[in-house]
Design a protein around this motif. Structure first.
Motif, mmCIF file in Angstrom:
data_model
loop_
_atom_site.group_PDB
_atom_site.id
_atom_site.type_symbol
_atom_site.label_atom_id
_atom_site.label_comp_id
_atom_site.label_asym_id
_atom_site.label_seq_id
_atom_site.Cartn_x
_atom_site.Cartn_y
_atom_site.Cartn_z
ATOM 1 N N SER A 67 54.193 13.647 -5.897
ATOM 2 C CA SER A 67 55.555 14.601 -5.581
ATOM 3 C C SER A 67 55.163 15.508 -4.247
ATOM 4 O O SER A 67 53.492 15.536 -4.111
ATOM 5 C CB SER A 67 54.864 15.587 -6.681
ATOM 6 O OG SER A 67 55.756 16.966 -6.568
ATOM 7 N N VAL A 68 55.825 15.891 -3.482
ATOM 8 C CA VAL A 68 56.010 16.890 -2.332
ATOM 9 C C VAL A 68 55.704 18.285 -2.866
ATOM 10 O O VAL A 68 56.207 18.535 -3.854
ATOM 11 C CB VAL A 68 56.639 16.537 -1.729
ATOM 12 C CG1 VAL A 68 56.673 17.880 0.048
ATOM 13 C CG2 VAL A 68 57.700 15.701 -1.055
ATOM 14 N N VAL B 295 54.905 21.953 -1.896
ATOM 15 C CA VAL B 295 55.680 22.647 -0.736
ATOM 16 C C VAL B 295 54.872 24.632 -1.110
ATOM 17 O O VAL B 295 55.148 24.966 -2.428
ATOM 18 C CB VAL B 295 57.149 22.735 -1.270
ATOM 19 C CG1 VAL B 295 58.136 23.630 -0.568
ATOM 20 C CG2 VAL B 295 58.143 22.011 -1.932
ATOM 21 N N GLU C 251 55.427 17.633 5.864
ATOM 22 C CA GLU C 251 55.147 17.719 4.782
ATOM 23 C C GLU C 251 53.968 16.601 3.983
ATOM 24 O O GLU C 251 53.838 16.175 4.721
ATOM 25 C CB GLU C 251 56.566 17.144 3.239
ATOM 26 C CG GLU C 251 58.100 17.864 4.021
ATOM 27 C CD GLU C 251 58.413 16.814 2.646
ATOM 28 O OE1 GLU C 251 60.201 17.950 3.123
ATOM 29 O OE2 GLU C 251 58.855 15.838 2.784
ATOM 30 N N SER D 266 52.276 14.901 0.442
ATOM 31 C CA SER D 266 52.757 15.153 -1.450
ATOM 32 C C SER D 266 51.091 14.420 -1.792
ATOM 33 O O SER D 266 50.006 14.473 -0.792
ATOM 34 C CB SER D 266 53.890 13.212 -0.902
ATOM 35 O OG SER D 266 54.192 12.817 -0.213
ATOM 36 N N LYS E 77 50.208 17.899 -12.291
ATOM 37 C CA LYS E 77 51.419 19.384 -11.270
ATOM 38 C C LYS E 77 50.444 20.602 -11.538
ATOM 39 O O LYS E 77 50.084 21.431 -10.997
ATOM 40 C CB LYS E 77 53.092 19.208 -11.293
ATOM 41 C CG LYS E 77 52.965 18.459 -11.071
ATOM 42 C CD LYS E 77 54.988 18.709 -10.690
ATOM 43 C CE LYS E 77 55.358 17.603 -9.977
ATOM 44 N NZ LYS E 77 57.222 17.514 -10.485
ATOM 45 N N THR F 184 54.732 25.580 -5.434
ATOM 46 C CA THR F 184 56.264 24.562 -6.123
ATOM 47 C C THR F 184 56.236 23.238 -6.002
ATOM 48 O O THR F 184 55.613 22.726 -4.726
ATOM 49 C CB THR F 184 57.724 25.285 -6.287
ATOM 50 O OG1 THR F 184 57.560 24.804 -4.426
ATOM 51 C CG2 THR F 184 57.717 26.968 -6.588
ATOM 52 N N ARG G 1 58.363 19.595 -5.733
ATOM 53 C CA ARG G 1 59.580 18.490 -5.591
ATOM 54 C C ARG G 1 59.765 17.652 -6.999
ATOM 55 O O ARG G 1 58.586 17.692 -8.026
ATOM 56 C CB ARG G 1 59.948 18.058 -4.229
ATOM 57 C CG ARG G 1 60.354 18.652 -3.556
ATOM 58 C CD ARG G 1 60.716 18.462 -1.869
ATOM 59 N NE ARG G 1 60.493 18.531 -1.178
ATOM 60 C CZ ARG G 1 60.712 18.916 0.415
ATOM 61 N NH1 ARG G 1 60.621 17.255 0.300
ATOM 62 N NH2 ARG G 1 61.177 19.314 1.557
ATOM 63 N N GLU G 2 60.655 16.686 -7.416
ATOM 64 C CA GLU G 2 61.118 16.400 -8.195
ATOM 65 C C GLU G 2 59.864 15.113 -7.468
ATOM 66 O O GLU G 2 60.441 14.574 -6.974
ATOM 67 C CB GLU G 2 62.364 15.516 -8.365
ATOM 68 C CG GLU G 2 62.494 14.642 -9.482
ATOM 69 C CD GLU G 2 63.831 14.055 -9.293
ATOM 70 O OE1 GLU G 2 64.251 13.170 -9.927
ATOM 71 O OE2 GLU G 2 64.890 13.757 -8.171
ATOM 72 N N THR G 3 59.538 14.387 -9.424
ATOM 73 C CA THR G 3 58.214 13.288 -9.473
ATOM 74 C C THR G 3 59.314 12.478 -8.708
ATOM 75 O O THR G 3 60.175 11.345 -9.651
ATOM 76 C CB THR G 3 57.408 13.662 -10.600
ATOM 77 O OG1 THR G 3 57.202 14.704 -10.903
ATOM 78 C CG2 THR G 3 56.567 12.745 -10.593
ATOM 79 N N THR G 4 57.659 11.541 -8.061
ATOM 80 C CA THR G 4 58.425 9.938 -8.500
ATOM 81 C C THR G 4 57.897 9.061 -8.637
ATOM 82 O O THR G 4 56.997 9.276 -8.510
ATOM 83 C CB THR G 4 58.972 10.104 -6.306
ATOM 84 O OG1 THR G 4 57.994 10.442 -5.694
ATOM 85 C CG2 THR G 4 60.417 11.120 -6.634
#
Length: 668
Positions: free
Chosen positions: A359-360, A362, A396, A398, A407, A423, A425-428
């Motif tokens: 995840s990124v 932020v 960025e 990750s 997280k 925060t 981003r969406e987990t990939t």
């Protein structure tokens, strides 16, 4: 005194930290037992551990049993923090695997026991919570034998299971059923014992059985099972007796060469590092110059402080010898997993799957990306599997993850220790690429659009699954200076972090087939002329173009992580569950129905496990139980996922050269 480095392992909520508290209390280390619910336990020191009631970081405490110093390491039970468990496994002499008498064998229990057996770590099993409603004896013991290992024997009985007054009574020589079961179990691994048993079971005295039980437990052939309650203390005395009698103490030569491994790193208020080191050989003293690390990362530092664990606390000492665990200070660049002393120390094993999610991160407004990167880099020192991925194009960063709870931990740690709000981003899902076939390319210096003073030829060939990346030479090692050879090899590894589709490339052999360079040139007055001489930079800049050209010719297939799952659910709910599994791209096997319960096993993409967990309660009236663990990588079917590149893409030659030549011209 002898030392025993003992790990406490369990599935989350089995009561492992409560057992640690009870052991410390029984040994007289603490006067009052801490509570996980109240956040007052000795080993859960992080604020987030106290808030959530779970163990996140491994912790070391100690107590003494009849002349044996036990360094007890409490490990996380949540699968998101399996990396902490992995590091601890490398330093253990023995382990206690905790199982709940109510929930029984769970997903993480199976993963842990399988690993303990593979590493041949002597292990006792403690079935906790016999005082809780729903506690079971026979069915849990049967489940242990069926799901973990048949080489188990119960060391006592339980009366009144499920009630606060539950009592655990150890078996003795007077219990004929116990001695018969013990004899049969031990005879499976000892031919002489089997022969004596077959000829005349009566000739096997009890002391002989206990000696053999100690021997076989120490060799991780059998696993005694104790029942009890960490809350009431029932059965804990028998467990302590088993630890003393059945688990082997540390071995090592205190006069030998210094050799140890770092399994944990902490930072103090001033940023200073404390390394937790298990000593396998030799003795380290204050003011010693101590080498640590591997390969190019090999470094040396002066030990400024040593603490060992004694009676529950870390006590300052002037030296620490083989077999013990110590906190070492003064080694500034040290990282988790580093060997100390002897550089030949074996690398820490990889026993569990790598993280399969990312995840990124932020940063909140007011926080610079530089501050965030420094803070995350410090966290990565303590947990190498965080694996930062810096995207210089999009500015960025990750992080790799095992799960969503991780997280929260990273977020809380950044806020508490660094004052940085973030925060996610969406987990990939993290995929990987494997070559489809072979491909080759080469470029000659200053020809056909190659602006670099370097000639490189590379071939990419597929390799067996799980073999990683190998680098070989088909040119003479002396055909170029070593620094230029090394530049190509290092850049190959860096370039393969992003393949045709942007994922790490693995399971391949890269072979250098061509090489050429421009020898060092000087003007008449002896000044080095960089424009006429090859440098390592020429080879670092050209390697990505050649390698990616070869890889493109070979072609790659993207593979996604796949979990094995085991699902128990009401038999009448199988119908509604199957279409959901299909939507999640799961591949179920043949269902097995046992009365009103159905057991379904199969495969599911790692990216879909969380969705299945979320939908399961509604699909199964809250009765479904899901176990899953990483199994393998499988070729993606359908749309191939691409990962945004973090570099100036060498697959786009024009843009790559434009950026690279401009950077060289500007001196960047």
């Amino acid at each position: 005194m002898h030392t025993l480095n003992l790990g406490i392992l369990a599935h989350v909520d089995a009561g492992k930290t409560s057992l640690t508290e009870r052991l410390l209390h029984t040994a007289g280390v603490i006067d009052e037992i801490g509570s996980v619910d109240k956040g007052s336990t000795r080993t859960d020191s992080l604020a987030l551990e106290r808030q959530r009631g779970i163990t996140i970081k491994s912790a070391v405490v100690s107590f003494a049993i009849d002349g044996i110093v036990v360094n007890l390491i409490d490990t996380p039970g949540h699968p998101d923090f399996i990396a902490e468990v992995e590091r601890v496994l490398n330093v253990l002499d023995g382990a206690v695997l905790v199982i709940s008498a109510v929930e029984g064998v769970q997903a993480q229990t199976r993963v842990l026991m399988r690993t303990l057996r593979r590493l041949r770590i002597p292990t006792l099993i403690f079935v906790n919570k016999v005082d809780r409603g729903g506690a079971r004896y026979d069915s849990v013991l049967r489940s242990i034998s069926e799901k973990l290992t048949p080489a188990v024997v119960a060391m006592g009985s339980v009366d009144g299971a499920g009630g606060r007054d539950a009592r655990c009574t150890p078996y003795t020589r007077a219990d004929a059923g116990f001695t018969d079961r013990l004899t049969e179990l031990l005879a499976d691994h000892d031919d002489a014992l089997l022969e004596a048993y077959v000829e005349n079971a009566a000739v096997l005295p009890y002391y002989r059985l206990r000696e053999e039980l100690s021997t076989q437990t120490g060799r991780a052939l059998v696993h005694p099972v104790y029942f009890g309650s960490a809350i009431t203390g029932a059965g804990v005395g028998a467990l302590i007796g088993g630890v003393r009698e059945l688990l082997p103490a540390s071995r090592g030569d205190a006069d030998g060469p210094v050799s140890g491994t770092v399994f944990k790193v902490e930072r103090g208020p001033g940023g200073e590092k404390t390394a937790y080191v298990r000593m396998f050989s030799g003795t380290v003293r204050i003011r010693d110059r101590l080498p640590f690390g591997r390969g190019d990362g090999r470094a040396e530092g002066r030990v400024t402080g040593i603490s060992v664990f004694d009676h529950g606390s870390a006590v300052r000492e002037s030296a620490v010898g083989a077999g013990r665990i110590a906190q070492l200070r003064g080694l500034g660049g040290i990282r988790v997993g580093d060997p100390v002393g002897d550089p030949d120390t074996a690398a820490p094993g990889r026993w569990f799957a790598p993280p399969t999610l990312e995840s990124v991160v932020v940063p909140s407004s007011g926080t610079s990306r530089g501050e965030l990167h420094v803070a995350l880099a410090q966290l990565a020192e303590q947990d190498p599997l965080i694996n930062l991925r810096q995207d210089d194009i999009r500015k960025e960063v990750s992080v790799s993850l095992y799960g969503e709870v991780q997280k929260e931990v990273i977020q809380a740690t950044l806020a508490d220790e660094f004052g940085i709000g973030v925060t996610f981003r969406e987990t990939t899902t993290i995929c990987l690429e494997r070559p489809n076939g072979s491909g080759a390319a080469y470029e000659v210096g200053e020809q056909n659009g190659n602006p670099f003073l370097a000639t490189i030829g590379l071939r990419v060939d597929p390799a067996p699954v799980g073999s990683g990346i190998a680098y070989r030479l088909e040119v003479e090692l002396g055909s170029m200076p070593f620094s230029l050879m090394r530049a190509v090899e290092e850049t190959v590894g860096e370039t393969l972090r992003q393949g045709i589709h942007g994922w790490q490339v693995t399971d391949c052999v890269v072979t250098m087939t061509h090489s050429g360079y421009w020898p060092r040139q000087s003007h008449s007055h002896g000044v080095f002329d960089k424009s006429m001489s090859s440098t390592a930079g020429d080879f670092r800049n050209l390697t990505p173009l050649v390698l990616m050209s070869a890889l493109k010719q070979a072609g790659t297939t993207v593979h996604e992580p796949i979990h094995r799952f085991r699902l128990e659910l009401p038999a009448d709910q199988l119908g509604p569950v199957l279409p959901v599994l299909a939507q999640l791209r799961a591949v179920p096997g043949t269902p097995a129905v046992h009365g009103s319960v159905c057991v379904l096993e199969g495969e599911i993409p790692a990216a879909r496990v969380h969705e299945l967990q979320q939908q399961l309660p509604a699909l199964t009236r809250g009765e479904g139980v899901l176990e899953s663990e990483f199994d393998r990588y499988r070729a993606v079917v359908g749309t191939v996922p691409d990962r945004p590149r973090t570099d100036h893409d060498p697959l786009n030659r024009k843009e790559y050269l434009l950026h690279t030549v401009r950077r060289i011209a500007s001196g960047g």
